[in-house]
Design a protein around this motif. Structure first.
Motif, PDB file in Angstrom:
ATOM      1  N   ASN A   1       4.216   5.667 -12.031  1.00 31.02           N
ATOM      2  CA  ASN A   1       4.286   6.861 -11.186  1.00 31.02           C
ATOM      3  C   ASN A   1       5.530   7.696 -11.470  1.00 31.02           C
ATOM      4  OD1 ASN A   1       1.898   6.623  -9.291  1.00 31.02           O
ATOM      5  ND2 ASN A   1       2.826   4.599  -9.024  1.00 31.02           N
TER       6      ASN A   1
ATOM      7  N   ALA B   1      11.036  -2.520 -16.356  1.00 32.67           N
ATOM      8  CA  ALA B   1       9.856  -2.453 -15.489  1.00 32.67           C
ATOM      9  C   ALA B   1       8.603  -2.109 -16.293  1.00 32.67           C
ATOM     10  CB  ALA B   1      10.073  -1.424 -14.386  1.00 32.67           C
TER      11      ALA B   1
ATOM     12  N   ILE C   1       5.057  -6.894  -4.884  1.00 33.13           N
ATOM     13  CA  ILE C   1       6.352  -6.225  -5.071  1.00 33.13           C
ATOM     14  C   ILE C   1       7.443  -7.266  -5.251  1.00 33.13           C
ATOM     15  CG2 ILE C   1       8.053  -4.673  -3.993  1.00 33.13           C
ATOM     16  CD1 ILE C   1       5.748  -3.413  -2.432  1.00 33.13           C
TER      17      ILE C   1
ATOM     18  N   MET D   1      10.730  -3.172  -7.669  1.00 37.01           N
ATOM     19  CA  MET D   1       9.745  -2.990  -8.737  1.00 37.01           C
ATOM     20  C   MET D   1       8.394  -3.528  -8.291  1.00 37.01           C
ATOM     21  SD  MET D   1      11.701  -4.290 -12.202  1.00 37.01           S
ATOM     22  CE  MET D   1      13.159  -3.467 -12.864  1.00 37.01           C
ATOM     23  N   PRO D   2       7.323  -3.116  -8.959  1.00 37.73           N
ATOM     24  CA  PRO D   2       6.049  -3.813  -8.738  1.00 37.73           C
ATOM     25  C   PRO D   2       6.196  -5.278  -9.147  1.00 37.73           C
ATOM     26  CG  PRO D   2       5.725  -1.772  -9.993  1.00 37.73           C
ATOM     27  CD  PRO D   2       7.202  -2.027  -9.941  1.00 37.73           C
TER      28      PRO D   2
ATOM     29  N   VAL E   1      14.013   2.380  -6.561  1.00 31.30           N
ATOM     30  CA  VAL E   1      12.641   2.075  -6.956  1.00 31.30           C
ATOM     31  C   VAL E   1      12.418   2.403  -8.430  1.00 31.30           C
ATOM     32  CG1 VAL E   1      10.201   2.595  -6.556  1.00 31.30           C
ATOM     33  CG2 VAL E   1      11.785   2.401  -4.613  1.00 31.30           C
ATOM     34  N   TYR E   2      11.847   1.429  -9.155  1.00 31.25           N
ATOM     35  CA  TYR E   2      11.474   1.620 -10.558  1.00 31.25           C
ATOM     36  C   TYR E   2       9.977   1.376 -10.682  1.00 31.25           C
ATOM     37  CZ  TYR E   2      16.439   1.707 -11.525  1.00 31.25           C
ATOM     38  OH  TYR E   2      17.776   2.063 -11.534  1.00 31.25           O
ATOM     39  N   ASP E   3       9.254   2.477 -10.867  1.00 30.22           N
ATOM     40  CA  ASP E   3       7.786   2.435 -10.900  1.00 30.22           C
ATOM     41  C   ASP E   3       7.308   3.351 -12.030  1.00 30.22           C
ATOM     42  OD1 ASP E   3       5.096   2.296 -10.354  1.00 30.22           O
ATOM     43  OD2 ASP E   3       5.185   3.458  -8.498  1.00 30.22           O
TER      44      ASP E   3
ATOM     45  N   SER F   1       2.068  -1.173 -10.279  1.00 32.77           N
ATOM     46  CA  SER F   1       2.297   0.168  -9.738  1.00 32.77           C
ATOM     47  C   SER F   1       2.606   0.082  -8.249  1.00 32.77           C
ATOM     48  CB  SER F   1       1.052   1.041  -9.951  1.00 32.77           C
ATOM     49  OG  SER F   1       1.141   2.256  -9.239  1.00 32.77           O
ATOM     50  N   LEU F   2       3.422   1.021  -7.786  1.00 26.32           N
ATOM     51  CA  LEU F   2       3.707   1.126  -6.355  1.00 26.32           C
ATOM     52  C   LEU F   2       3.030   2.351  -5.747  1.00 26.32           C
ATOM     53  CD1 LEU F   2       7.516   0.174  -6.410  1.00 26.32           C
ATOM     54  CD2 LEU F   2       5.550  -1.292  -5.913  1.00 26.32           C
TER      55      LEU F   2
ATOM     56  N   ARG G   1       5.823  -4.992 -16.376  1.00 19.54           N
ATOM     57  CA  ARG G   1       4.923  -4.632 -15.283  1.00 19.54           C
ATOM     58  C   ARG G   1       3.930  -3.557 -15.680  1.00 19.54           C
ATOM     59  NH1 ARG G   1       9.333  -7.404 -13.659  1.00 19.54           N
ATOM     60  NH2 ARG G   1       9.451  -7.969 -11.465  1.00 19.54           N
ATOM     61  N   ALA G   2       4.444  -2.336 -15.901  1.00 21.62           N
ATOM     62  CA  ALA G   2       3.562  -1.189 -16.077  1.00 21.62           C
ATOM     63  C   ALA G   2       2.746  -1.274 -17.362  1.00 21.62           C
ATOM     64  CB  ALA G   2       4.395   0.097 -16.056  1.00 21.62           C
TER      65      ALA G   2
END
Length: 564
Positions: A15, A435, A462, A51-52, A10-12, A453-454, A439-440
């Motif tokens: 968080n 990511a 996702i 990833m998100p 998981v790459y978030d 975000s997850l 995304r972030a």
């Protein structure tokens, strides 16, 4: 539907999760702490990246100029068709795909949210109609204000509060998301066959300068407490030596607002990072731009990375498009939108062996690699201006692999290769940084707290990629391209909508827009002033200008209270 994604890497970044093997639970379209696994569908993501869903904050996918681009280029419709299936409708188009093709192609890559970054206010109803017709993604749009007659008049008179009240009404009425500026003052000058070439040139008939427009709208953005900084396409885009104007544009709002976050977003910065006096000695100004961004926290950018090949350029910057038409000899169409803005469209092909095109490709990557903070540099191609959004997997490979960059460097113009610093840059993006920039960072810059975000309570958007982070991804960059081109799974609102590139279900996302709230007394006074002047200037009546919330397929207003 309840769903569990198990065993994935998981790459978030929002968080602070960087490759941790963990499970993600989904229920009712949201990410939750846990579900009853006995009743849930399970996806085993062992050996895969989670990833998100991707967030594209700047992609020209809908509206009047996009539709003009489709009409201008019938040849663009051939050879890249989306066949009708039991789950999808047909679509066509390569650099300017139709609405359904756009949605399907984003979903295949694991993207779930996309923003149209430049809509003429008068034509925003059309923009929303096309966004509503685009499946698979959440969306929104940025109305154009940098050449608006009301805005320039208010700023010239120093009436910033009236300007803020006017924009508050416009953003809410048009169901827009952010304040967009394109060549501030220059597009209005183009209506008279002119342009502005410096931040302190005067706009004909208004007695206002681009500097005043940028600073005034930055103040307005702060007064209204908008979730995204002013989104600025600076003057002199695409011209040798323009990096100096870009530096002045960023610096003119330094210290103007003190809210602890970026107050100006410079878009497709590759196009405004050129040194040199003319095209023959064009050089990269990425180092100077990156140095400024690294030293000042009030600025964020997106790159506008060139991806070689055939595309369609389109922008509200009509003067630049005329220059490109003269340089290329390609077809050209120009449009003026009464009292507000304009547009130009020119087909174009970026060639590896062309010195200027190769230098542009280098500059985009240098910006991404030289800016230290990935939270303030977002990956884009300014689709379709520097390349198609479907080229994102190739861009990701360039960012993650020096070997991939060298493979392309070996094929570009020799003079451009000698005149750059890219070959000496060892930095390679990690999956966590990828990511972040896809995304972030765009989610944070847009103020979309449920996206990118997850975290528990966030939207269950996702993407899962068949890519093992334990392998040497720098060496095996072709696997990176392949994985990001076709997500193993794309999940939108808690539903599996795509698997290995096959669209399993067609869904329609929400339209995000800012419902700007100000004092009712100021609002009534401003609307009274606008109404009277509107009837004098526009061919559309005041009562027919705004867009009702019921007009949107799925409305998601963000309530924002301003300081008026």
């Amino acid at each position: 539907m309840t769903l569990v994604i198990k065993n994935g890497f998981v790459y978030d970044p929002l968080n602070k999760i960087d490759g941790e093997v963990m499970d993600i639970s989904l229920a009712d379209g949201k990410i939750v702490e846990s579900v009853n696994e006995g009743e849930a569908k399970v996806i085993d993501a062992k050996g895969m990246v989670v990833m998100p869903g991707g967030v594209d904050m700047h992609s020209h996918i809908a509206g009047a100029k996009v539709n003009l681009g489709r009409m201008l280029r019938p040849e663009d419709h051939q050879g890249d068709e989306e066949p009708k299936t039991s789950n999808t409708r047909c679509g066509v188009g390569s650099s300017v795909p139709s609405t359904f093709a756009t949605g399907y192609r984003y979903a295949r890559m694991g993207y779930t949210t996309v923003f149209e970054p430049a809509t003429p206010p008068l034509k925003t109803r059309h923009t929303h109609e096309e966004l509503d017709d685009t499946p698979m993604i959440d969306k929104g749009c940025y109305p154009l204000f940098g050449n608006n007659w009301f805005v320039m008049d208010y700023i010239a008179k120093g009436e910033i509060n009236k300007c803020a009240a006017y924009i508050s009404w416009m953003i809410s009425s048009l169901k827009g998301y952010a304040i967009k500026l394109v060549n501030p003052g220059g597009v209005e000058a183009w209506h008279w066959g002119k342009n502005v070439r410096d931040l302190d040139d005067t706009v004909p008939h208004f007695g206002v300068t681009p500097r005043q427009i940028v600073k005034g709208l930055c103040r307005v953005n702060g007064i209204l407490n908008m979730p995204h900084p002013i989104h600025v396409h600076p003057n002199n885009l695409g011209k040798p030596g323009n990096y100096l104007n870009t530096l002045k544009t960023m610096d003119c709002v330094r210290g103007l607002l003190d809210n602890g976050r970026p107050t100006i977003h410079l878009t497709h910065c590759q196009f405004t990072s050129y040194t040199g006096r003319d095209w023959m000695n064009l050089r990269s100004g990425a180092e100077e731009i990156a140095d400024y961004v690294n030293r000042h926290s009030h600025v964020s950018i997106d790159t506008g990375q060139v991806a070689f090949g055939d595309t369609t350029t389109m922008t509200a910057d009509g003067p630049f498009q005329f220059i490109l038409y003269e340089l290329s000899g390609n077809r050209w169409v120009n449009g003026d939108v009464e009292n507000e803005t304009g547009a130009g469209i020119v087909p174009y092909t970026y060639k590896r062996k062309n010195y200027v095109n190769a230098t542009q490709w280098i500059i985009g990557l240098e910006l991404s690699l030289l800016i230290k903070d990935p939270w303030r540099v977002v990956m884009t191609t300014d689709h379709p201006n520097a390349g198609k959004f479907t080229e994102y997997p190739r861009v990701i490979a360039w960012l993650m692999s020096r070997k991939s960059r060298r493979a392309t460097l070996d094929r570009i113009n020799g003079r451009a290769r000698k005149r750059n610093a890219l070959e000496d840059l060892d930095r390679e993006y990690s999956l966590g940084e990828v990511a972040t920039v896809t995304r972030a960072a765009p989610s944070r810059l847009l103020g979309l707290h449920a996206k990118g975000s997850l975290g528990v309570g966030c939207d269950a958007d996702i993407s899962i990629y068949n890519l093992d982070p334990r392998t040497d991804l720098s060496e095996n960059y072709k696997a990176v391209r392949k994985a990001f081109r076709r997500a193993a799974y794309t999940i939108k609102g808690g539903e599996i909508v795509s698997r290995n590139g096959e669209i399993l279900k067609s869904v329609f996302g929400q339209t995000h827009w800012v419902n700007s709230k100000i004092s009712e007394d100021i609002k009534k006074s401003t609307i009274s002033d606008i109404h009277e002047r509107f009837e004098q200037s526009y061919t559309v009546s005041f009562n027919n200008y705004g867009i009702e919330e019921e007009y949107l397929r799925s409305s998601h207003p963000i309530e924002v209270k301003g300081g008026l």
